[in-house]
Design a protein around this motif. Sequence first.
Motif, short mmCIF file in Angstrom:
data_model
loop_
_atom_site.label_atom_id
_atom_site.label_comp_id
_atom_site.label_asym_id
_atom_site.label_seq_id
_atom_site.Cartn_x
_atom_site.Cartn_y
_atom_site.Cartn_z
N PHE A 124 40.34 41.12 56.99
CA PHE A 124 41.33 42.10 56.56
C PHE A 124 41.88 41.78 55.17
CE2 PHE A 124 45.78 43.39 56.18
CZ PHE A 124 45.70 44.76 56.44
N PHE A 125 42.20 40.53 54.92
CA PHE A 125 42.83 40.17 53.64
C PHE A 125 41.83 40.10 52.50
CE2 PHE A 125 45.63 38.40 56.93
CZ PHE A 125 46.78 39.10 56.62
N GLY A 126 40.55 40.22 52.82
CA GLY A 126 39.54 40.26 51.78
C GLY A 126 38.93 41.63 51.59
N MET A 127 39.54 42.67 52.17
CA MET A 127 38.97 44.01 52.08
C MET A 127 38.77 44.44 50.63
SD MET A 127 40.81 46.25 55.10
CE MET A 127 42.46 46.03 54.40
N LEU A 128 39.76 44.20 49.77
CA LEU A 128 39.70 44.65 48.39
C LEU A 128 39.26 43.54 47.43
CD1 LEU A 128 42.87 46.93 48.17
CD2 LEU A 128 40.62 47.41 49.12
N VAL A 129 38.97 42.36 47.96
CA VAL A 129 38.50 41.26 47.14
C VAL A 129 37.01 41.45 46.85
CG1 VAL A 129 38.14 38.75 47.03
CG2 VAL A 129 40.22 39.68 48.08
N THR A 151 49.88 41.25 49.75
CA THR A 151 48.78 40.28 49.85
C THR A 151 47.42 40.95 49.90
OG1 THR A 151 50.20 38.67 50.99
CG2 THR A 151 47.83 38.40 51.23
N ALA A 152 47.26 41.94 50.77
CA ALA A 152 45.95 42.52 51.02
C ALA A 152 45.57 43.64 50.06
CB ALA A 152 45.88 43.04 52.46
N ALA A 153 46.56 44.36 49.51
CA ALA A 153 46.25 45.51 48.66
C ALA A 153 46.49 45.23 47.18
CB ALA A 153 47.08 46.71 49.09
N VAL A 154 47.60 44.58 46.86
CA VAL A 154 47.98 44.41 45.45
C VAL A 154 47.35 43.19 44.82
CG1 VAL A 154 49.92 44.20 43.86
CG2 VAL A 154 50.15 45.59 45.93
N ALA A 155 47.42 42.05 45.50
CA ALA A 155 46.97 40.78 44.91
C ALA A 155 45.51 40.79 44.46
CB ALA A 155 47.22 39.64 45.90
N PRO A 156 44.57 41.40 45.20
CA PRO A 156 43.17 41.36 44.74
C PRO A 156 42.96 41.93 43.35
CG PRO A 156 43.25 42.03 47.03
CD PRO A 156 44.67 42.02 46.54
N GLY A 157 43.76 42.89 42.93
CA GLY A 157 43.61 43.49 41.61
C GLY A 157 44.34 42.74 40.52
N LEU A 158 45.15 41.75 40.91
CA LEU A 158 45.95 41.03 39.92
C LEU A 158 45.43 39.63 39.64
CD1 LEU A 158 49.58 41.97 41.05
CD2 LEU A 158 48.24 42.98 39.21
N LEU A 159 44.91 38.97 40.66
CA LEU A 159 44.52 37.57 40.53
C LEU A 159 43.08 37.47 40.04
CD1 LEU A 159 46.06 36.21 43.86
CD2 LEU A 159 47.13 36.40 41.60
N GLY A 160 42.91 36.90 38.86
CA GLY A 160 41.58 36.74 38.31
C GLY A 160 40.96 35.39 38.57
N ASP A 161 41.74 34.48 39.09
CA ASP A 161 41.26 33.13 39.34
C ASP A 161 40.33 33.12 40.56
OD1 ASP A 161 41.68 30.38 40.89
OD2 ASP A 161 42.06 30.00 38.77
N ASP A 162 39.14 32.52 40.38
CA ASP A 162 38.14 32.52 41.45
C ASP A 162 38.67 31.85 42.72
OD1 ASP A 162 36.59 33.74 39.63
OD2 ASP A 162 35.17 32.09 39.33
N LEU A 177 41.76 31.37 43.72
CA LEU A 177 42.83 32.14 44.35
C LEU A 177 42.25 33.31 45.14
CD1 LEU A 177 45.60 32.25 41.59
CD2 LEU A 177 45.55 30.85 43.65
N LEU A 178 41.25 33.97 44.58
CA LEU A 178 40.65 35.11 45.27
C LEU A 178 39.95 34.68 46.55
CD1 LEU A 178 39.24 37.16 42.27
CD2 LEU A 178 41.12 37.82 43.79
N VAL A 179 39.27 33.53 46.50
CA VAL A 179 38.62 33.02 47.70
C VAL A 179 39.65 32.68 48.76
CG1 VAL A 179 37.25 31.11 48.63
CG2 VAL A 179 36.58 32.19 46.48
N ARG A 180 40.72 32.01 48.36
CA ARG A 180 41.78 31.68 49.32
C ARG A 180 42.41 32.95 49.88
NH1 ARG A 180 45.86 28.14 46.15
NH2 ARG A 180 47.02 28.43 48.09
N LEU A 181 42.55 33.96 49.03
CA LEU A 181 43.12 35.23 49.48
C LEU A 181 42.23 35.88 50.53
CD1 LEU A 181 45.55 37.14 48.71
CD2 LEU A 181 43.91 38.38 47.29
N ALA A 182 40.93 35.92 50.25
CA ALA A 182 39.99 36.55 51.17
C ALA A 182 39.93 35.82 52.50
CB ALA A 182 38.59 36.59 50.54
N GLU A 183 40.13 34.50 52.48
CA GLU A 183 40.08 33.70 53.71
C GLU A 183 41.41 33.70 54.46
OE1 GLU A 183 38.84 29.90 52.34
OE2 GLU A 183 36.71 30.48 52.14
N GLY A 184 42.42 34.34 53.90
CA GLY A 184 43.72 34.38 54.57
C GLY A 184 44.54 33.13 54.38
#
Length: 360
Positions: free
Chosen positions: A53-58, A91-102, A104-111
């Motif tokens: 779920f948290f990686g839907m937009l990642v 977390t799930a909708a806004v952050a994927p479009g803001l965080l460019g760090d690889d 951070l995005l991986v951690r975001l997608a993994e919850g």
Amino acid sequence: MKFAFTDDQLALASTVRQVLAAHCPAAAVRQAGKAAPAAERLPAWPQLAEIGFFGMLVPEPHDGLGLGLADAILAFEETGRAALPGPVVETAAVAPGLLGDDDLLVRLAEGRLRVSVRLGDQVYAPDADLADLLVVERHGELRAVPAGSVRLTPQAGVDPVRRLFSVAFGSPEAVDGGKPQLGRRLDVSAVHALRTATVAVAAQLVGLARHLLETSVEYAKSRRQFGAPIGSFQAVKHQLADVAIAVDFAAPLVYAAALAVDRAGRTAPAGGVDSAGPTVAVGEVDRAVSAAKAAAGEAATRAARVALQVHGAIGYTGELDLRLWLARVWSLASAYGDTGVHRSRLRAAILGTPDLTRWP
């Protein structure tokens, strides 16, 4: 425009709904409103992370699903239906479009990363005490700040589960050079992030309205007065019908706004509803976003009012779980611009002025 959700999009929403039904019941939402450890205030988050779920937009290269907002909009609607606690949209909708760090995005997608944001005209950051990272708009710039490096002050709010916090940066004396710690500057625009947040919250409002309508209908069937179910009374039936109509009108506007945001984004969404369509003009996407938030806010507010009227005085008490959904409606209705703000923007877009016109 031909608009229909694909089987994959419907399946994603159905899976999210099943997870929330199993791991985020009303009792868990009620518990999240009390003073409790973060784990108890985030029911169903580990299970949602497992299904992606948290990686839907990642993007896919960062272990995400690489979907567009239109693909995920029904899933966000389900989080509203369940009144899921925590900074879900941020977390799930806004952050994927803001965080460019690889990383951070991986951690975001993994919850493993929770994010709260303060964008646009928002004064407070929602659920900032549960976030690992804050994204704050300051003097027109976006900055990513570790939650532990800022001072959070709780603020009064209508929803004890969705808590609000003011964000203050460190004192100048504590930082070299006499400047407060402002975090890492993000070289992205806040416009797309704000649009995404607004539409995702509008979807949550639609989900909240659907839940309140279903709850009110069931109560009207079982509650009896004068020897008959109150749902058989014309006044009650008309009120519930008005809510159903408002929700049915609001939902397509939200879905269309999600598609417009995808098309206006810097990159085209992968798959999803009509994702290969043309881009849209800036004025058109902002108009779609405002129409969605205004209609969803009105529908959810109407659903809350009618739910209180149907349930009577008991609807105000803490005895019923109804109050949890009412509070969430009142909180989200004002998040990222209330109905009045978005109606004003629509008037400006259509009539050229935000002022109300009174005809003789």
